[in-house]
Scaffold this active site. Structure first.
Site, mmCIF file in Angstrom:
data_model
loop_
_atom_site.group_PDB
_atom_site.id
_atom_site.type_symbol
_atom_site.label_atom_id
_atom_site.label_comp_id
_atom_site.label_asym_id
_atom_site.label_seq_id
_atom_site.Cartn_x
_atom_site.Cartn_y
_atom_site.Cartn_z
ATOM 1 C CG HIS A 90 -9.155 -55.889 -54.672
ATOM 2 N ND1 HIS A 90 -9.886 -54.740 -54.472
ATOM 3 C CD2 HIS A 90 -9.326 -56.234 -55.969
ATOM 4 C CE1 HIS A 90 -10.465 -54.376 -55.615
ATOM 5 N NE2 HIS A 90 -10.154 -55.272 -56.544
ATOM 6 C CE1 TYR A 117 -10.871 -47.570 -54.779
ATOM 7 C CE2 TYR A 117 -11.695 -49.830 -54.777
ATOM 8 C CZ TYR A 117 -10.723 -48.914 -54.467
ATOM 9 O OH TYR A 117 -9.593 -49.324 -53.807
ATOM 10 C CG ASP A 144 -13.217 -53.102 -52.730
ATOM 11 O OD1 ASP A 144 -13.452 -53.799 -51.715
ATOM 12 O OD2 ASP A 144 -12.070 -52.850 -53.131
ATOM 13 C CG ASP A 180 -10.523 -54.147 -50.238
ATOM 14 O OD1 ASP A 180 -10.674 -52.922 -50.176
ATOM 15 O OD2 ASP A 180 -10.228 -54.740 -51.311
ATOM 16 C CG HIS A 188 -3.531 -53.780 -52.362
ATOM 17 N ND1 HIS A 188 -3.838 -55.124 -52.282
ATOM 18 C CD2 HIS A 188 -4.662 -53.162 -52.798
ATOM 19 C CE1 HIS A 188 -5.107 -55.304 -52.651
ATOM 20 N NE2 HIS A 188 -5.631 -54.134 -52.962
#
Ligand code: SP5
Ligand code: ZN
Length: 344
Positions: free
Chosen positions: A204, A324, A285, A202, A165
């Protein structure tokens, strides 16, 4: 069969303790914790993988990806913040440098206003050790590049904090320095000039990596992620219509499991086909148990994703991104790496 893949590691990656995330104005416990990396390392060693100590690298590969001003901010802000005697134990922005709000000088003189020039959310706090850990993560990634340039077919960078990010001149999403982008950029420089492909699995969207390589023909980026339009971070980017010849976004609806997710991973792999090297931005994740995403991928799904990407048959650096759930993060990473190294 034991894992043969070498993984790179630095204890300095443990030095960042988020000590919280400010979400909708409330300080909640940090999710991107050092125990993540330790859980992955424990699982890798138990699976027989070989640990390689990260070697220090100079700043040139980092400076090729990030603005000098951002690097100086991250290096210095904790000491300045602590010296200013502010009431928070972490660097937290209170005002943001929206583009219509800023002219020169770009960076405010007040220590408490300065974060707003560089951070785009309130969840990515800076404290003692944040810079050292983020910088160590880059060394972990660059040491994995060294292994692959030296002839290893596959290497895994067991690093944190994550990177995908982080933008050229700003950071957020629990990321400070874009380890994945530094890896891709350095592979281009040290191999045959590209193209190098980044496949980001990922949960995201890899918004930082997408923007860092936008308009470049030597790095192709693909990202498989939960649809930002359905309300998921990074909210502003990650839509299908951002795709072009060098970028592919594959947003998926919340609730997507192995079938839909692996179909998208296969599309991303086709997009990457023909590249001289591959970078896998490995967030785990998307797994069902993960608290930060609504995708419901299984461990077998991650193993199969590894096989799909490994079948490209090009030198590959895997860089750790999110994930996580401490109870499962290690076995998910091991599964993905098993798939990568046993692919036909
Ligand atoms: C690298 C990576 O996976 N970054 C993901 C960052 C997404 N964070 C968005 C958090 C949205 C709110 N979550 C509530 C949890 C509060 N602790
Ligand atoms: Zn993520």
């Amino acid at each position: 069969m034991p894992l043969r893949v070498p993984f790179t590691w630095s204890d300095d990656c443990l030095r960042h303790d988020p000590a919280g995330e400010v979400w909708v104005g409330v300080r909640t416990p940090g999710s991107e914790v050092a125990a993540r990396a330790e859980a992955i390392r424990t699982a890798l060693l138990a699976a027989g993988a070989r640990q390689v100590a990260a070697a220090p690298h100079d700043d040139a590969p980092l400076a090729a990806v990030h603005d000098a001003e951002l690097l100086a901010f991250l290096r210095e802000i904790w000491a300045d913040w602590a010296a200013a005697g502010l009431p928070s134990d972490r660097v937290v922005p209170y005002v943001f440098a929206h583009r219509e709000l800023t002219s020169s000088p770009r960076v405010p003189s007040a220590v408490w206003a300065r974060p707003g020039s560089f951070v785009y959310d309130t969840m990515t706090l800076v404290g003692p050790g944040t810079w050292e850990a983020a910088r160590a993560a880059v060394d972990v990634a660059l040491t994995a590049v060294d292994l692959v340039v030296g002839g290893e077919p596959l290497a895994y960078a067991c690093c944190r904090p994550p990177g995908h990010h982080a933008l050229r001149s700003a950071f957020g999403g629990s990321c400070y320095l874009n380890n994945t982008a530094v890896t891709a950029s350095e592979l281009v420089r040290r191999l045959g000039g590209g193209p190098v492909a980044v496949v980001d699995i990922d949960a995201h969207h890899g918004n930082g990596t997408q923007e860092l390589f936008a308009g470049r023909s030597d790095v192709r980026t693909a990202s498989v992620h939960v649809d930002p339009g359905a309300g998921w971070f990074p909210h502003f980017l990650g839509f299908a219509d951002e795709s072009d010849e060098a970028n592919l976004n594959l947003p998926l609806p919340p609730g997507t499991g192995d079938d839909g997710w692996l179909g998208a991973v296969a599309e991303a792999a086709s997009f990457a086909d023909g590249a001289e090297a591959l970078v896998v931005a490995l967030g785990v994740d998307a797994a069902a148990a993960d608290p930060e995403s609504p995708l419901v991928v299984t461990e077998a799904g991650y193993r199969q994703a590894g096989r799909i990407l490994g079948a490209l048959g090009v030198p590959t650096v895997v860089v750790q991104e999110g994930g996580y759930e401490l109870a499962t993060i290690g076995s998910l990473v091991v599964a993905a790496l098993e798939g990568l190294e046993t692919a036909e």
